[in-house]
Design a protein around this motif. Structure first.
Motif, mmCIF file in Angstrom:
data_model
loop_
_atom_site.group_PDB
_atom_site.id
_atom_site.type_symbol
_atom_site.label_atom_id
_atom_site.label_comp_id
_atom_site.label_asym_id
_atom_site.label_seq_id
_atom_site.Cartn_x
_atom_site.Cartn_y
_atom_site.Cartn_z
ATOM 1 N N ALA A 192 50.890 62.205 26.612
ATOM 2 C CA ALA A 192 51.288 63.662 25.733
ATOM 3 C C ALA A 192 49.791 64.207 25.325
ATOM 4 C CB ALA A 192 52.253 62.816 25.542
ATOM 5 N N LEU A 193 49.271 63.761 24.563
ATOM 6 C CA LEU A 193 48.219 64.175 24.136
ATOM 7 C C LEU A 193 47.486 64.786 25.348
ATOM 8 C CD1 LEU A 193 47.099 64.970 21.345
ATOM 9 C CD2 LEU A 193 45.060 62.969 22.135
ATOM 10 N N ASP A 194 47.002 64.267 25.940
ATOM 11 C CA ASP A 194 46.426 65.185 27.072
ATOM 12 C C ASP A 194 47.355 65.936 28.252
ATOM 13 O OD1 ASP A 194 44.738 63.266 26.828
ATOM 14 O OD2 ASP A 194 45.437 61.791 28.784
ATOM 15 N N VAL A 195 48.031 66.148 28.328
ATOM 16 C CA VAL A 195 48.961 67.346 28.768
ATOM 17 C C VAL A 195 48.854 68.086 27.836
ATOM 18 C CG1 VAL A 195 51.396 67.957 29.073
ATOM 19 C CG2 VAL A 195 50.350 65.615 30.200
ATOM 20 N N PHE A 196 49.537 68.407 26.645
ATOM 21 C CA PHE A 196 49.893 69.322 25.615
ATOM 22 C C PHE A 196 48.010 70.271 25.449
ATOM 23 C CE2 PHE A 196 47.920 69.906 20.778
ATOM 24 C CZ PHE A 196 48.951 71.351 20.572
ATOM 25 N N THR A 197 46.816 69.245 25.571
ATOM 26 C CA THR A 197 45.577 70.047 25.925
ATOM 27 C C THR A 197 45.683 70.655 26.913
ATOM 28 O OG1 THR A 197 44.389 68.045 24.725
ATOM 29 C CG2 THR A 197 42.918 68.919 26.207
ATOM 30 N N ARG A 198 45.810 70.183 28.376
ATOM 31 C CA ARG A 198 45.726 71.422 28.939
ATOM 32 C C ARG A 198 46.781 72.445 29.068
ATOM 33 N NH1 ARG A 198 46.277 66.075 31.875
ATOM 34 N NH2 ARG A 198 48.539 66.423 32.683
ATOM 35 N N TYR A 199 47.832 72.326 28.656
ATOM 36 C CA TYR A 199 48.802 73.548 27.992
ATOM 37 C C TYR A 199 48.341 74.398 27.032
ATOM 38 C CZ TYR A 199 52.637 72.026 31.591
ATOM 39 O OH TYR A 199 52.988 72.155 32.334
ATOM 40 N N LEU A 200 47.959 73.722 25.862
ATOM 41 C CA LEU A 200 47.265 74.557 25.052
ATOM 42 C C LEU A 200 46.047 75.371 25.551
ATOM 43 C CD1 LEU A 200 47.868 75.384 22.116
ATOM 44 C CD2 LEU A 200 45.996 73.306 21.091
ATOM 45 N N SER A 201 45.488 74.870 26.209
ATOM 46 C CA SER A 201 44.362 75.398 27.037
ATOM 47 C C SER A 201 44.372 76.976 26.550
ATOM 48 C CB SER A 201 43.439 74.997 27.818
ATOM 49 O OG SER A 201 44.434 74.481 28.651
#
Length: 264
Positions: free
Chosen positions: A175-184
């Motif tokens: 979930a943190l990985d998905v957050f990383t992509r979206y936050l970028s």
């Protein structure tokens, strides 16, 4: 690298390439977090060393950064509890005016197997590993200066089911990985990069119980890496330092494998 290829940890050399910048490293008192905090300090950043409960370890990290010529301060706040992000930023604001680098490193490093994990443990893992970084970044965004950096510490287990007993832990980092992509995408217009680094097995205190002093376990960990080694906190910290520097300016939204080739 220092003069004649000598490592800065040996020479004590400070690069200054992050001079004038302020960094916050959650879980910066021990293990990978301490390695990251010390490396950013050697690169010239003023480092906020966050700890959850071990104030003494945080102060040791601050002292090590200062002994190497850097500047640091410790802030304590338990994560995974209501109001954690607000309280952490309040403590940070008492020491600094603005932020340039946020490293979401703090996390729960293990979980019970699928057949025995309780709802309480499952919720705790996600509260610390997923919810806390989300709200630390959301509230931190107003403090983060344009051109800043966010680095989330993930795991190789989010991309390979090599340790099924750690399913919930891997899920929380996925979930943190998905957050990383979206936050970028959200912060990109401000020139802020957001990336995740994914360690494999690293020689830290959290792994000491099963890894250190167990020749068979150590050999097995080495065999997982394409480089035939067990990782060190410095191996991870150096990648984070690159992403935090000007050299990493054109990398964002990425999950970066720093497992030493364990997933190759």
């Amino acid at each position: 690298m220092g003069v004649l290829g000598l490592d800065r940890r040996t020479t004590g050399e400070t690069t200054g390439r992050l001079a004038g910048r302020t960094a916050l490293v959650t879980g910066g008192s021990r293990g990978i977090g301490r390695g990251i905090a010390e490396r950013l300090g050697r690169d010239g950043a003023r480092v906020a060393v966050h700890y959850g409960s071990n104030e003494a370890a945080a102060k040791e990290t601050v002292a090590a950064i200062e002994a190497a010529g850097g500047e640091a301060f410790a802030i304590g706040q338990e994560l995974g509890v209501p109001g954690d992000a607000e309280a952490l930023w309040a403590a940070f604001d008492a020491h600094a005016d603005g932020l340039d680098i946020l490293v979401n490193n703090a996390g729960i490093g293990a979980s019970a197997p699928f057949a025995t994990i309780t709802a309480e443990e499952y919720e705790r893992i996600f509260a610390v590993n997923t919810r806390a970084p989300f709200f630390l970044a959301r509230l931190g965004a107003e403090r983060l200066r344009d051109g800043g950096r966010i680095v989330n510490v993930s795991t190789g287990l989010s991309h390979a089911a090599v340790m099924p007993d750690l399913m919930a832990y891997a899920m929380s980092k996925g979930a943190l990985d998905v957050f990383t992509r979206y936050l970028s995408k959200v912060l990109g217009p401000r020139g802020i990069t957001v990336n995740a680094v994914a360690p494999g097995i690293v020689d830290t205190d959290i792994n000491a119980g099963w890894l250190r002093g167990n020749d068979e376990a150590w050999a097995g960990a080495e065999a997982m890496s394409a480089l035939g080694k067990v990782g060190t906190p410095e191996d991870i910290a150096d990648v984070v330092a690159f992403l935090a520097s000007h050299d990493g300016r054109w990398i964002t939204g990425q999950w970066i494998d720093v497992t030493g080739g364990s997933l190759a």
